[in-house]
Scaffold this motif. Sequence first.
Motif, short mmCIF file in Angstrom:
data_model
loop_
_atom_site.label_atom_id
_atom_site.label_comp_id
_atom_site.label_asym_id
_atom_site.label_seq_id
_atom_site.Cartn_x
_atom_site.Cartn_y
_atom_site.Cartn_z
N ARG A 108 0.84 -1.20 0.00
CA ARG A 108 0.00 0.00 0.00
C ARG A 108 0.88 1.26 0.00
O ARG A 108 0.65 2.18 -0.79
CB ARG A 108 -0.90 -0.02 1.24
CG ARG A 108 -1.87 1.15 1.34
CD ARG A 108 -2.68 1.03 2.63
NE ARG A 108 -3.58 2.16 2.83
CZ ARG A 108 -4.86 2.18 2.47
NH1 ARG A 108 -5.40 1.13 1.88
NH2 ARG A 108 -5.60 3.25 2.71
N LEU A 109 1.89 1.28 0.85
CA LEU A 109 2.78 2.43 0.91
C LEU A 109 3.55 2.62 -0.39
O LEU A 109 3.78 3.75 -0.83
CB LEU A 109 3.76 2.27 2.08
CG LEU A 109 3.14 2.31 3.48
CD1 LEU A 109 4.20 2.01 4.53
CD2 LEU A 109 2.48 3.66 3.75
N ARG A 110 3.95 1.52 -1.03
CA ARG A 110 4.68 1.63 -2.29
C ARG A 110 3.77 2.22 -3.37
O ARG A 110 4.22 3.06 -4.16
CB ARG A 110 5.21 0.28 -2.75
CG ARG A 110 6.16 0.40 -3.97
CD ARG A 110 6.57 -0.96 -4.53
NE ARG A 110 7.16 -1.80 -3.52
CZ ARG A 110 6.64 -2.95 -3.09
NH1 ARG A 110 5.50 -3.40 -3.60
NH2 ARG A 110 7.24 -3.67 -2.17
N PHE A 111 2.52 1.81 -3.42
CA PHE A 111 1.61 2.40 -4.41
C PHE A 111 1.44 3.90 -4.14
O PHE A 111 1.44 4.70 -5.08
CB PHE A 111 0.24 1.73 -4.39
CG PHE A 111 -0.71 2.36 -5.37
CD1 PHE A 111 -0.76 1.92 -6.68
CD2 PHE A 111 -1.52 3.43 -5.01
CE1 PHE A 111 -1.60 2.53 -7.62
CE2 PHE A 111 -2.36 4.05 -5.93
CZ PHE A 111 -2.39 3.59 -7.23
N ILE A 112 1.27 4.28 -2.89
CA ILE A 112 1.10 5.70 -2.56
C ILE A 112 2.30 6.51 -3.03
O ILE A 112 2.15 7.56 -3.66
CB ILE A 112 0.88 5.86 -1.04
CG1 ILE A 112 -0.45 5.23 -0.63
CG2 ILE A 112 0.93 7.34 -0.65
CD1 ILE A 112 -0.65 5.13 0.88
N ALA A 113 3.50 6.02 -2.74
CA ALA A 113 4.72 6.72 -3.18
C ALA A 113 4.80 6.79 -4.69
O ALA A 113 5.17 7.83 -5.26
CB ALA A 113 5.95 6.03 -2.61
N THR A 114 4.46 5.69 -5.36
CA THR A 114 4.51 5.66 -6.82
C THR A 114 3.53 6.67 -7.42
O THR A 114 3.87 7.44 -8.33
CB THR A 114 4.19 4.25 -7.33
OG1 THR A 114 5.17 3.34 -6.84
CG2 THR A 114 4.18 4.20 -8.85
N ALA A 115 2.31 6.69 -6.91
CA ALA A 115 1.29 7.58 -7.45
C ALA A 115 1.63 9.05 -7.23
O ALA A 115 1.42 9.88 -8.11
CB ALA A 115 -0.06 7.25 -6.82
N LEU A 116 2.17 9.37 -6.08
CA LEU A 116 2.41 10.77 -5.75
C LEU A 116 3.74 11.31 -6.28
O LEU A 116 3.88 12.52 -6.44
CB LEU A 116 2.36 10.96 -4.22
CG LEU A 116 0.98 10.79 -3.58
CD1 LEU A 116 1.10 10.85 -2.07
CD2 LEU A 116 0.00 11.84 -4.08
#
Length: 283
Positions: free
Chosen positions: A172-180
């Motif tokens: 979940r944290l990796r997706f957030i970092a990727t998206a932002l």
Amino acid sequence: MSTYLVGDIHGCYDELRALLKQVEFTPKQDTLWLTGDLVARGPRSLEVLRYIRSLGSSVRMVLGNHDLHLLAVFAGISSNTLKDRLRALLQAEEANQLIDWLRCQPLLQVDKEKKLVMTHAGITPQWDLETAKACAYELESVLASDRYPIFLDAMYGDMPNHWTPELKGLSRLRFIATALTRMRFCFPNGQLDMHLKEAPNFAVPPLRPWFAIPSKLPNGYTQIFGHWASLEGKGTPQSIIGLDTGCCWGGVLTLLHWEGQRYYTQASNCHQMKDIVPMKYSF
């Protein structure tokens, strides 16, 4: 009292100071918004961090992918490469203080009065504003805690590339970092494509720039982002403004005076970078 928004600095300290001199930026009166990627590629990342930190509450910034990469390098999780040009920063006496300050910076800025939203790469079409705020806060909380090395160690990678509220833990944290901090292209359903790095004219359907897919953000807001130098600040909808104009690649550093709706630029001094083709990022 003015609001100034500046694109990716990437260690271009001299250009930043010259650009702010153009508009007579006054820290006690004005506010400086920064789209992230303060460091790397340019020659004076140390001086950039020193200066931005010294401005205190006059600055509203977000973290970019290169800022996160610096955190990982300093933590010994990733390697410093010659092209990053981070050695002086990593060896500085105050490096610990600068890094601790940097990892406590936000990933999202929202100003309800000015109707401004700023992230480094944009906001995925899969998120509304409340989801974006909640997700940014999740990652910010981890980065500001003693648990931050665990995330940095798991940060690199392109999966997952599709948002679902059921995502948990490091995925979940990796997706957030990727998206932002890394997003450029999406499929029509909002799923991220992390392979294509070039300008939009290189995209093959169904891929589209994230900003070409209908947004779930409230009407009336303007989105500010950086990250995508090959856009040269062009080709976005009126309510979405890209400010990365490739200063570290020999382009210009761009500033938008929000109240006056006027752009200012400062030519790059990074002559040694002009003939270098931008590297494709590994994360």
